[in-house]
Design a protein around this motif. Sequence first.
Motif, PDB file in Angstrom:
ATOM      1  N   ASP A 136      -9.622   4.523  -3.205  1.00  0.00           N
ATOM      2  CA  ASP A 136      -8.399   6.167  -2.728  1.00  0.00           C
ATOM      3  C   ASP A 136      -8.381   5.323  -1.043  1.00  0.00           C
ATOM      4  O   ASP A 136      -8.497   6.023  -0.022  1.00  0.00           O
ATOM      5  CB  ASP A 136      -8.686   6.909  -2.327  1.00  0.00           C
ATOM      6  CG  ASP A 136      -8.558   7.371  -3.751  1.00  0.00           C
ATOM      7  OD1 ASP A 136      -7.431   7.677  -4.278  1.00  0.00           O
ATOM      8  OD2 ASP A 136      -9.454   8.576  -4.772  1.00  0.00           O
ATOM      9  N   GLY A 137      -8.236   3.984  -0.538  1.00  0.00           N
ATOM     10  CA  GLY A 137      -8.497   3.287   0.493  1.00  0.00           C
ATOM     11  C   GLY A 137      -9.952   3.234   1.382  1.00  0.00           C
ATOM     12  O   GLY A 137     -10.040   3.568   2.960  1.00  0.00           O
ATOM     13  N   ARG A 138     -10.791   3.601   0.808  1.00  0.00           N
ATOM     14  CA  ARG A 138     -12.056   3.720   0.717  1.00  0.00           C
ATOM     15  C   ARG A 138     -12.917   2.900   0.440  1.00  0.00           C
ATOM     16  O   ARG A 138     -13.998   3.303  -0.169  1.00  0.00           O
ATOM     17  CB  ARG A 138     -12.359   5.256   1.054  1.00  0.00           C
ATOM     18  CG  ARG A 138     -11.972   6.149   1.911  1.00  0.00           C
ATOM     19  CD  ARG A 138     -12.076   7.337   2.123  1.00  0.00           C
ATOM     20  NE  ARG A 138     -12.530   8.315   0.252  1.00  0.00           N
ATOM     21  CZ  ARG A 138     -11.824   8.796   0.120  1.00  0.00           C
ATOM     22  NH1 ARG A 138     -10.469   8.891   0.626  1.00  0.00           N
ATOM     23  NH2 ARG A 138     -11.685   9.084  -1.128  1.00  0.00           N
ATOM     24  N   PRO A 139     -13.359   1.275   0.899  1.00  0.00           N
ATOM     25  CA  PRO A 139     -13.617   0.456  -0.021  1.00  0.00           C
ATOM     26  C   PRO A 139     -14.777   0.146   0.373  1.00  0.00           C
ATOM     27  O   PRO A 139     -15.826  -0.855   1.101  1.00  0.00           O
ATOM     28  CB  PRO A 139     -12.691  -0.926   0.179  1.00  0.00           C
ATOM     29  CG  PRO A 139     -12.129  -1.169   1.400  1.00  0.00           C
ATOM     30  CD  PRO A 139     -11.737   0.695   1.666  1.00  0.00           C
ATOM     31  N   ASP A 140     -15.600   1.360   0.869  1.00  0.00           N
ATOM     32  CA  ASP A 140     -17.092   0.790   1.694  1.00  0.00           C
ATOM     33  C   ASP A 140     -18.378   0.312   0.843  1.00  0.00           C
ATOM     34  O   ASP A 140     -18.570   0.447  -0.034  1.00  0.00           O
ATOM     35  CB  ASP A 140     -17.875   2.716   1.701  1.00  0.00           C
ATOM     36  CG  ASP A 140     -16.702   3.452   2.721  1.00  0.00           C
ATOM     37  OD1 ASP A 140     -16.149   3.007   3.391  1.00  0.00           O
ATOM     38  OD2 ASP A 140     -16.604   4.853   2.567  1.00  0.00           O
ATOM     39  N   ALA A 141     -19.245  -0.529   1.478  1.00  0.00           N
ATOM     40  CA  ALA A 141     -19.756  -0.817   1.070  1.00  0.00           C
ATOM     41  C   ALA A 141     -19.832  -2.266  -0.602  1.00  0.00           C
ATOM     42  O   ALA A 141     -20.633  -2.113  -1.220  1.00  0.00           O
ATOM     43  CB  ALA A 141     -21.142   0.004  -0.255  1.00  0.00           C
ATOM     44  N   PHE A 142     -18.500  -2.846  -0.079  1.00  0.00           N
ATOM     45  CA  PHE A 142     -18.098  -3.485  -1.257  1.00  0.00           C
ATOM     46  C   PHE A 142     -17.398  -4.323  -0.636  1.00  0.00           C
ATOM     47  O   PHE A 142     -15.941  -4.002  -0.097  1.00  0.00           O
ATOM     48  CB  PHE A 142     -17.605  -2.905  -2.670  1.00  0.00           C
ATOM     49  CG  PHE A 142     -16.766  -3.656  -3.787  1.00  0.00           C
ATOM     50  CD1 PHE A 142     -17.370  -4.343  -4.209  1.00  0.00           C
ATOM     51  CD2 PHE A 142     -15.386  -4.207  -3.691  1.00  0.00           C
ATOM     52  CE1 PHE A 142     -16.828  -4.806  -5.272  1.00  0.00           C
ATOM     53  CE2 PHE A 142     -15.113  -5.181  -4.562  1.00  0.00           C
ATOM     54  CZ  PHE A 142     -15.881  -5.332  -5.545  1.00  0.00           C
ATOM     55  N   ASP A 178       0.547   6.961 -11.520  1.00  0.00           N
ATOM     56  CA  ASP A 178      -0.037   6.764 -12.355  1.00  0.00           C
ATOM     57  C   ASP A 178      -0.897   5.103 -12.671  1.00  0.00           C
ATOM     58  O   ASP A 178      -0.101   4.685 -11.833  1.00  0.00           O
ATOM     59  CB  ASP A 178       0.989   6.965 -13.503  1.00  0.00           C
ATOM     60  CG  ASP A 178       0.920   6.312 -15.113  1.00  0.00           C
ATOM     61  OD1 ASP A 178      -0.106   6.545 -15.587  1.00  0.00           O
ATOM     62  OD2 ASP A 178       1.533   5.156 -15.817  1.00  0.00           O
ATOM     63  N   PRO A 179      -1.591   5.420 -12.848  1.00  0.00           N
ATOM     64  CA  PRO A 179      -2.540   4.481 -12.791  1.00  0.00           C
ATOM     65  C   PRO A 179      -1.772   2.571 -13.484  1.00  0.00           C
ATOM     66  O   PRO A 179      -1.094   1.779 -12.879  1.00  0.00           O
ATOM     67  CB  PRO A 179      -3.162   4.476 -13.611  1.00  0.00           C
ATOM     68  CG  PRO A 179      -3.332   5.727 -13.972  1.00  0.00           C
ATOM     69  CD  PRO A 179      -2.589   6.519 -13.193  1.00  0.00           C
ATOM     70  N   ASP A 180      -0.753   2.778 -14.423  1.00  0.00           N
ATOM     71  CA  ASP A 180      -0.098   2.239 -15.151  1.00  0.00           C
ATOM     72  C   ASP A 180       0.905   1.671 -14.065  1.00  0.00           C
ATOM     73  O   ASP A 180       1.243   0.442 -13.806  1.00  0.00           O
ATOM     74  CB  ASP A 180       0.602   2.237 -16.455  1.00  0.00           C
ATOM     75  CG  ASP A 180       1.256   1.151 -17.318  1.00  0.00           C
ATOM     76  OD1 ASP A 180       0.301   0.324 -17.202  1.00  0.00           O
ATOM     77  OD2 ASP A 180       2.232   1.554 -17.201  1.00  0.00           O
ATOM     78  N   ALA A 181       1.719   2.835 -13.418  1.00  0.00           N
ATOM     79  CA  ALA A 181       2.884   2.120 -12.620  1.00  0.00           C
ATOM     80  C   ALA A 181       2.208   1.929 -11.606  1.00  0.00           C
ATOM     81  O   ALA A 181       2.712   0.613 -11.268  1.00  0.00           O
ATOM     82  CB  ALA A 181       3.285   3.533 -12.342  1.00  0.00           C
ATOM     83  N   LYS A 182       0.965   1.537 -10.787  1.00  0.00           N
ATOM     84  CA  LYS A 182       0.208   0.671 -10.038  1.00  0.00           C
ATOM     85  C   LYS A 182       0.241  -1.233 -10.514  1.00  0.00           C
ATOM     86  O   LYS A 182       0.307  -0.946  -9.324  1.00  0.00           O
ATOM     87  CB  LYS A 182      -1.032   1.488  -9.794  1.00  0.00           C
ATOM     88  CG  LYS A 182      -1.422   2.987  -8.669  1.00  0.00           C
ATOM     89  CD  LYS A 182      -2.303   2.925  -8.721  1.00  0.00           C
ATOM     90  CE  LYS A 182      -2.315   5.019  -8.009  1.00  0.00           C
ATOM     91  NZ  LYS A 182      -1.929   4.775  -6.548  1.00  0.00           N
ATOM     92  N   ILE A 219       0.964  -0.978   0.177  1.00  0.00           N
ATOM     93  CA  ILE A 219       0.317  -0.009  -0.558  1.00  0.00           C
ATOM     94  C   ILE A 219       0.900   1.186   0.023  1.00  0.00           C
ATOM     95  O   ILE A 219       0.734   2.605  -0.202  1.00  0.00           O
ATOM     96  CB  ILE A 219      -0.915  -0.003   1.403  1.00  0.00           C
ATOM     97  CG1 ILE A 219      -2.051  -1.232   0.789  1.00  0.00           C
ATOM     98  CG2 ILE A 219      -1.366   1.239   1.711  1.00  0.00           C
ATOM     99  CD1 ILE A 219      -3.134  -1.760   2.037  1.00  0.00           C
ATOM    100  N   GLY A 220       1.823   1.290   0.774  1.00  0.00           N
ATOM    101  CA  GLY A 220       2.942   2.519   0.531  1.00  0.00           C
ATOM    102  C   GLY A 220       3.112   2.808  -0.542  1.00  0.00           C
ATOM    103  O   GLY A 220       3.697   3.674  -0.975  1.00  0.00           O
ATOM    104  N   LEU A 221       3.768   1.363  -1.224  1.00  0.00           N
ATOM    105  CA  LEU A 221       4.281   1.883  -2.627  1.00  0.00           C
ATOM    106  C   LEU A 221       3.569   2.372  -3.462  1.00  0.00           C
ATOM    107  O   LEU A 221       3.636   3.246  -4.504  1.00  0.00           O
ATOM    108  CB  LEU A 221       4.825   0.604  -3.259  1.00  0.00           C
ATOM    109  CG  LEU A 221       6.335  -0.229  -2.412  1.00  0.00           C
ATOM    110  CD1 LEU A 221       6.725  -1.414  -3.099  1.00  0.00           C
ATOM    111  CD2 LEU A 221       7.599   0.857  -2.946  1.00  0.00           C
ATOM    112  N   LEU A 222       2.426   2.163  -3.447  1.00  0.00           N
ATOM    113  CA  LEU A 222       1.122   2.478  -4.055  1.00  0.00           C
ATOM    114  C   LEU A 222       0.908   4.014  -4.120  1.00  0.00           C
ATOM    115  O   LEU A 222       0.573   4.132  -4.829  1.00  0.00           O
ATOM    116  CB  LEU A 222      -0.174   1.363  -4.320  1.00  0.00           C
ATOM    117  CG  LEU A 222       0.212   0.070  -4.396  1.00  0.00           C
ATOM    118  CD1 LEU A 222      -1.171  -1.061  -4.292  1.00  0.00           C
ATOM    119  CD2 LEU A 222      -0.340   0.313  -6.159  1.00  0.00           C
TER     120      LEU A 222
END
Length: 390
Positions: free
Chosen positions: A106-112, A52-56, A44-47
Amino acid sequence: CRLLGTGRLLGDLMDRIPEFIPRLADDTQLSQVRDLEPATARLIGLLDSREDPDAKVGTIRRFIRRRKLRIAARDVLGEADTETTLRSLSDTADAAVIGALHALTDGRPDAFGVVAMGKWGGREMSYGSDIDLIYVYDDDQDRERAFELATGLGRLLSEPSRHGEGLHLDSALRPEGKSGPLARSLDSYRRYYHEWAQPWEFLALVKARPAAGDPGLLHGFAEVLEPVLWKAKLPEPLVWEIRRIKARMESERIGPGEDPDYHLKLGPGGLTDVEFVAQLLQLRHGGRAPDLRVTSTLEALDRLAEAEILGEHDHRALRDAYEFCTRVRLRLHLQKGRASDSLPTDPKDVARLAASLGFDRTGELREQYRRLTRRARRSFERLFYESGGR
C-alpha cells in the motif's frame, strides 16, 4: 510490414496486444516510450484503481508487454541507439518492481529493499533478460515480512498467469546462492561481505544498484558495500582469482556445437571480455576515484577514459565491440523470440539478420564482427592479463 517482418517477438507481442494493431500505421505513436518516472507514476495510478489482486497482476503484465513492444518498435525503426534501448528495457523492470512493491505494501515499503544486480543493475537489459536481484531488510523483527514481500513480488511478476508472461526474477546472486536465505538483514550482509565474500561476488557487486523499497535502507546497503568494494589498493590475490574465473569461463561455458569465434557473449573480444576488463579496472581504481563507481559497462568505459586510465584507442575498441555485439544480440532476440548468443550459421538466417541491421551484403556482418572483436580482444588481453589495469 517492417515491424512484423523483423521476427517472432514483435508478432507474439502483437498477438497479446491487439489494440495496438491500428497504431501500426503511425510509427511515432507506436514507438513513444515514457521515461522511468512518468512510467512508474502511470503504473502506480493504474494499480491504485484496481481492487482485485488478480487485476493487479494483469495490469503489471500488460504494462511490461506494452513497454517492450514500444521499445522494440523504436529499436527496429532506428529511432533509438543501443544504449537507449538497454536503458528503457531496464526502466521497464524498475517501474514494474516498484509498482508491484507498491501494490504489496500500500505504498509503504518500510524496512525492505530490492537491489538490482547483473544486467538489470547495470541498466543493460535485453528483451529477455532475467531480473537479477537481492532482497534486504532492516533487522530481525522485519524478517517475516521481508520473506512475504519477496514471495509476493515473485507472485505478481513471475508466476504463471492467465495474463501472460511477466519478468523472471533470479535471486541466485545472493550470498550462498540458492542455498542461502532469500532475504537478509543489513547486518547479515555486512558480516557476510566483510568476512566471507567470494571473488566472483566482488565482480557481481560492482553492478549492485538500489532499485525499489525503503530509501534509507537502500542507502545503508550501499554504505555496507563501499568499504568492501572500493579499496585504496586491490589485493593482488583477488586480481589473480578474477583472472582465473575469466579463464575458466572461456574454457568451460561455451556449449557444444557453438562456434567460439562468433559467440557474441563469450567469444574473444565479446561482451564478457569487455565487462570483465571494465569491472577489474573499476575495482583497481575506484577506491581512489569515486567517479568510477557506476554500474553500467558503457558508462564505466567512458569514466575510465575520462580519468585517463583507458587510452583513446582501447576505449574506442572496447566500446565499439560492446555496442555492436549488444545490438546484434538485441536483433537476434527479436527475430527468434528468445535469447541467442551466437551469430546464426544458417545462410538464410544470417542474410535476414544482416539486412535487418542495415548491411548490404551478408558477409559484411561477419567482417564487422571479426574486425571489432579482434581489436577489443587485443585491448582486453593487454589490460586484463598483462598489465592488470596499469
